[in-house]
Scaffold this motif. Structure first.
Motif, PDB file in Angstrom:
ATOM      1  N   ASP A 177       0.810  -1.221   0.000  1.00 53.98           N
ATOM      2  CA  ASP A 177       0.000   0.000   0.000  1.00 53.98           C
ATOM      3  C   ASP A 177       0.846   1.274   0.000  1.00 53.98           C
ATOM      4  O   ASP A 177       0.369   2.346   0.382  1.00 53.98           O
ATOM      5  CB  ASP A 177      -0.959   0.016   1.193  1.00 53.98           C
ATOM      6  N   VAL A 178       2.093   1.176  -0.440  1.00 51.75           N
ATOM      7  CA  VAL A 178       2.993   2.332  -0.404  1.00 51.75           C
ATOM      8  C   VAL A 178       2.807   3.153  -1.682  1.00 51.75           C
ATOM      9  O   VAL A 178       3.349   2.834  -2.741  1.00 51.75           O
ATOM     10  CB  VAL A 178       4.459   1.907  -0.255  1.00 51.75           C
ATOM     11  N   THR A 179       2.011   4.200  -1.557  1.00 55.05           N
ATOM     12  CA  THR A 179       1.797   5.091  -2.691  1.00 55.05           C
ATOM     13  C   THR A 179       2.859   6.192  -2.714  1.00 55.05           C
ATOM     14  O   THR A 179       3.570   6.423  -1.730  1.00 55.05           O
ATOM     15  CB  THR A 179       0.423   5.762  -2.609  1.00 55.05           C
ATOM     16  N   VAL A 180       2.926   6.891  -3.843  1.00 49.27           N
ATOM     17  CA  VAL A 180       3.816   8.045  -3.942  1.00 49.27           C
ATOM     18  C   VAL A 180       3.449   9.094  -2.904  1.00 49.27           C
ATOM     19  O   VAL A 180       4.322   9.694  -2.268  1.00 49.27           O
ATOM     20  CB  VAL A 180       3.772   8.635  -5.366  1.00 49.27           C
ATOM     21  N   ALA A 181       2.154   9.309  -2.708  1.00 48.12           N
ATOM     22  CA  ALA A 181       1.713  10.296  -1.724  1.00 48.12           C
ATOM     23  C   ALA A 181       2.147   9.918  -0.311  1.00 48.12           C
ATOM     24  O   ALA A 181       2.587  10.776   0.466  1.00 48.12           O
ATOM     25  CB  ALA A 181       0.194  10.460  -1.791  1.00 48.12           C
ATOM     26  N   LEU A 182       2.031   8.635   0.041  1.00 51.62           N
ATOM     27  CA  LEU A 182       2.477   8.177   1.352  1.00 51.62           C
ATOM     28  C   LEU A 182       3.979   8.366   1.499  1.00 51.62           C
ATOM     29  O   LEU A 182       4.473   8.853   2.525  1.00 51.62           O
ATOM     30  CB  LEU A 182       2.104   6.707   1.554  1.00 51.62           C
ATOM     31  N   LEU A 183       4.727   7.971   0.482  1.00 50.61           N
ATOM     32  CA  LEU A 183       6.181   8.134   0.506  1.00 50.61           C
ATOM     33  C   LEU A 183       6.554   9.602   0.701  1.00 50.61           C
ATOM     34  O   LEU A 183       7.434   9.931   1.508  1.00 50.61           O
ATOM     35  CB  LEU A 183       6.776   7.580  -0.792  1.00 50.61           C
ATOM     36  N   PHE A 184       5.887  10.490  -0.022  1.00 54.84           N
ATOM     37  CA  PHE A 184       6.194  11.916   0.071  1.00 54.84           C
ATOM     38  C   PHE A 184       5.963  12.429   1.485  1.00 54.84           C
ATOM     39  O   PHE A 184       6.799  13.151   2.045  1.00 54.84           O
ATOM     40  CB  PHE A 184       5.342  12.689  -0.926  1.00 54.84           C
ATOM     41  N   ARG A 185       4.850  12.057   2.092  1.00 49.97           N
ATOM     42  CA  ARG A 185       4.578  12.478   3.462  1.00 49.97           C
ATOM     43  C   ARG A 185       5.616  11.922   4.423  1.00 49.97           C
ATOM     44  O   ARG A 185       6.050  12.611   5.354  1.00 49.97           O
ATOM     45  CB  ARG A 185       3.177  12.030   3.883  1.00 49.97           C
ATOM     46  N   ALA A 186       6.034  10.681   4.185  1.00 50.75           N
ATOM     47  CA  ALA A 186       6.987  10.028   5.084  1.00 50.75           C
ATOM     48  C   ALA A 186       8.360  10.693   5.066  1.00 50.75           C
ATOM     49  O   ALA A 186       9.077  10.664   6.078  1.00 50.75           O
ATOM     50  CB  ALA A 186       7.119   8.551   4.726  1.00 50.75           C
ATOM     51  N   ILE A 187       8.741  11.288   3.946  1.00 49.97           N
ATOM     52  CA  ILE A 187      10.068  11.901   3.879  1.00 49.97           C
ATOM     53  C   ILE A 187      10.025  13.412   4.042  1.00 49.97           C
ATOM     54  O   ILE A 187      11.074  14.067   3.986  1.00 49.97           O
ATOM     55  CB  ILE A 187      10.800  11.524   2.570  1.00 49.97           C
ATOM     56  N   THR A 188       8.823  13.957   4.277  1.00 44.67           N
ATOM     57  CA  THR A 188       8.718  15.404   4.470  1.00 44.67           C
ATOM     58  C   THR A 188       8.055  15.745   5.802  1.00 44.67           C
ATOM     59  O   THR A 188       8.733  16.178   6.734  1.00 44.67           O
ATOM     60  CB  THR A 188       7.956  16.068   3.308  1.00 44.67           C
ATOM     61  N   THR A 189       6.775  15.540   5.921  1.00 43.84           N
ATOM     62  CA  THR A 189       6.026  16.055   7.076  1.00 43.84           C
ATOM     63  C   THR A 189       5.660  15.008   8.125  1.00 43.84           C
ATOM     64  O   THR A 189       5.304  15.370   9.243  1.00 43.84           O
ATOM     65  CB  THR A 189       4.724  16.716   6.589  1.00 43.84           C
ATOM     66  N   GLU A 190       5.729  13.717   7.790  1.00 47.00           N
ATOM     67  CA  GLU A 190       5.307  12.665   8.730  1.00 47.00           C
ATOM     68  C   GLU A 190       6.333  11.542   8.735  1.00 47.00           C
ATOM     69  O   GLU A 190       6.078  10.430   8.273  1.00 47.00           O
ATOM     70  CB  GLU A 190       3.920  12.123   8.348  1.00 47.00           C
ATOM     71  N   ARG A 191       7.492  11.828   9.272  1.00 50.28           N
ATOM     72  CA  ARG A 191       8.599  10.880   9.175  1.00 50.28           C
ATOM     73  C   ARG A 191       8.379   9.589   9.952  1.00 50.28           C
ATOM     74  O   ARG A 191       9.045   8.592   9.702  1.00 50.28           O
ATOM     75  CB  ARG A 191       9.902  11.567   9.594  1.00 50.28           C
ATOM     76  N   GLU A 192       7.426   9.610  10.874  1.00 54.20           N
ATOM     77  CA  GLU A 192       7.100   8.386  11.598  1.00 54.20           C
ATOM     78  C   GLU A 192       6.514   7.314  10.674  1.00 54.20           C
ATOM     79  O   GLU A 192       6.407   6.135  11.051  1.00 54.20           O
ATOM     80  CB  GLU A 192       6.127   8.673  12.746  1.00 54.20           C
ATOM     81  N   LEU A 193       6.151   7.703   9.447  1.00 54.93           N
ATOM     82  CA  LEU A 193       5.628   6.740   8.471  1.00 54.93           C
ATOM     83  C   LEU A 193       6.739   5.979   7.746  1.00 54.93           C
ATOM     84  O   LEU A 193       6.447   5.034   7.010  1.00 54.93           O
ATOM     85  CB  LEU A 193       4.779   7.472   7.423  1.00 54.93           C
ATOM     86  N   GLN A 194       7.986   6.361   7.942  1.00 55.38           N
ATOM     87  CA  GLN A 194       9.067   5.771   7.143  1.00 55.38           C
ATOM     88  C   GLN A 194       9.174   4.250   7.238  1.00 55.38           C
ATOM     89  O   GLN A 194       9.459   3.599   6.227  1.00 55.38           O
ATOM     90  CB  GLN A 194      10.393   6.440   7.476  1.00 55.38           C
ATOM     91  N   PRO A 195       8.954   3.627   8.395  1.00 57.31           N
ATOM     92  CA  PRO A 195       9.018   2.155   8.417  1.00 57.31           C
ATOM     93  C   PRO A 195       8.051   1.490   7.435  1.00 57.31           C
ATOM     94  O   PRO A 195       8.353   0.422   6.890  1.00 57.31           O
ATOM     95  CB  PRO A 195       8.671   1.811   9.872  1.00 57.31           C
ATOM     96  N   ARG A 196       6.910   2.118   7.179  1.00 63.31           N
ATOM     97  CA  ARG A 196       5.934   1.536   6.248  1.00 63.31           C
ATOM     98  C   ARG A 196       6.473   1.471   4.820  1.00 63.31           C
ATOM     99  O   ARG A 196       6.048   0.631   4.022  1.00 63.31           O
ATOM    100  CB  ARG A 196       4.633   2.344   6.275  1.00 63.31           C
ATOM    101  N   LEU A 197       7.395   2.354   4.511  1.00 64.16           N
ATOM    102  CA  LEU A 197       7.909   2.407   3.137  1.00 64.16           C
ATOM    103  C   LEU A 197       8.651   1.130   2.761  1.00 64.16           C
ATOM    104  O   LEU A 197       8.703   0.761   1.576  1.00 64.16           O
ATOM    105  CB  LEU A 197       8.843   3.608   2.971  1.00 64.16           C
ATOM    106  N   LEU A 198       9.217   0.449   3.724  1.00 63.23           N
ATOM    107  CA  LEU A 198      10.033  -0.731   3.430  1.00 63.23           C
ATOM    108  C   LEU A 198       9.212  -1.864   2.831  1.00 63.23           C
ATOM    109  O   LEU A 198       9.776  -2.783   2.220  1.00 63.23           O
ATOM    110  CB  LEU A 198      10.746  -1.191   4.696  1.00 63.23           C
ATOM    111  N   ALA A 199       7.889  -1.790   2.946  1.00 61.57           N
ATOM    112  CA  ALA A 199       7.030  -2.807   2.320  1.00 61.57           C
ATOM    113  C   ALA A 199       7.147  -2.788   0.803  1.00 61.57           C
ATOM    114  O   ALA A 199       6.825  -3.785   0.143  1.00 61.57           O
ATOM    115  CB  ALA A 199       5.576  -2.588   2.728  1.00 61.57           C
ATOM    116  N   ALA A 200       7.628  -1.689   0.242  1.00 61.79           N
ATOM    117  CA  ALA A 200       7.787  -1.597  -1.216  1.00 61.79           C
ATOM    118  C   ALA A 200       8.988  -2.362  -1.720  1.00 61.79           C
ATOM    119  O   ALA A 200       9.149  -2.524  -2.938  1.00 61.79           O
ATOM    120  CB  ALA A 200       7.876  -0.125  -1.634  1.00 61.79           C
ATOM    121  N   GLY A 201       9.857  -2.834  -0.831  1.00 58.65           N
ATOM    122  CA  GLY A 201      10.970  -3.691  -1.224  1.00 58.65           C
ATOM    123  C   GLY A 201      11.963  -3.016  -2.154  1.00 58.65           C
ATOM    124  O   GLY A 201      12.269  -1.833  -2.034  1.00 58.65           O
TER     125      GLY A 201
END
Length: 222
Positions: A178-202
């Motif tokens: 479920d790692v969308t571009v929008a989620l990734l963008f938020r994770a590396i800008t305004t919501e860095r606590e989301l970064q662990p979720r990004l690893l699901a994209a492999g």
């Protein structure tokens, strides 16, 4: 879903870039006819994936993982309403202006067939910079763009070939996460606590983003 325009830029001198030569290729303009698309090579050495397109700042732009940049016309239309001025295709420095494609909602690793030959793979979102702000001529543009969160998508070239305005865009692969571009963008800008979720994209995750996410997990857990 289709390409409205294919856009390329040429180096020109401006006052709003921190490049040593004072040059930028952000001012992309639609071109007529077919444009060759191919993987440009590693970041720093390779520039744009589009023939005839110039990347001046290879510290942050270009290379295989950021070979092509796409923006939805629908997002430009939304900004037109907010800024109360017309925005032409290519104004965000995008190579591809699309219609009917949820670009920022695309999954990392999602693959698009463009025309009959080219296959592109979504890798990440665009982080706005002060060259972008200077090009747009809007106060607080970096902050406003970041807050909206519709970053557009960087893409890799999986299968090279030629594309042109009017070509159909078809999603030929959607990964099982479920790692969308929008989620990734938020994770590396305004919501860095989301970064662990990004690893699901492999392995489809942009290498720099993957490194940031791993560093976050090592420091904070996740």
């Amino acid at each position: 879903m289709r390409l409205l325009s294919v856009n390329v830029g040429h180096a020109r001198a401006v006052a709003y870039t921190d490049q040593p030569q004072g040059l930028t290729g952000i001012d992309k303009q639609p071109v007529d006819g077919a444009v060759r698309v191919a993987a440009p090579g590693p970041k720093g050495a390779g520039g744009s994936g589009l023939a005839g397109d110039t990347v001046c700042d290879r510290r942050h732009h270009g290379g295989d993982d950021q070979a092509v940049y796409a923006v939805a016309r629908e997002d430009l239309d939304d900004w037109e309403r907010e800024l109360t001025r017309p925005l032409a295709n290519g104004v965000f420095g995008e190579n591809l202006t699309t219609e009917g494609v949820d670009v920022s909602g695309a999954l990392v690793g999602e693959r698009w067939r463009v025309g009959s030959e080219v296959v592109l793979e979504v890798s990440s979102g665009r982080i706005p910079c002060y060259t972008f702000q200077g090009h747009m001529g809007e106060r607080r543009w970096v902050r406003r763009f970041t807050q909206k969160g519709a970053s557009g998508a960087y893409l890799r070239v999986i299968e090279p070939g030629e594309i042109r305005a009017g070509d159909p865009v078809e999603i030929v692969h959607r990964p099982d996460h479920d790692v969308t571009v929008a989620l990734l963008f938020r994770a590396i800008t305004t919501e860095r606590e989301l970064q662990p979720r990004l690893l699901a994209a492999g392995e489809a995750l942009h290498p720099e983003v993957r490194r940031w996410a791993l560093e976050y997990v090592a420091k904070h857990g996740g």
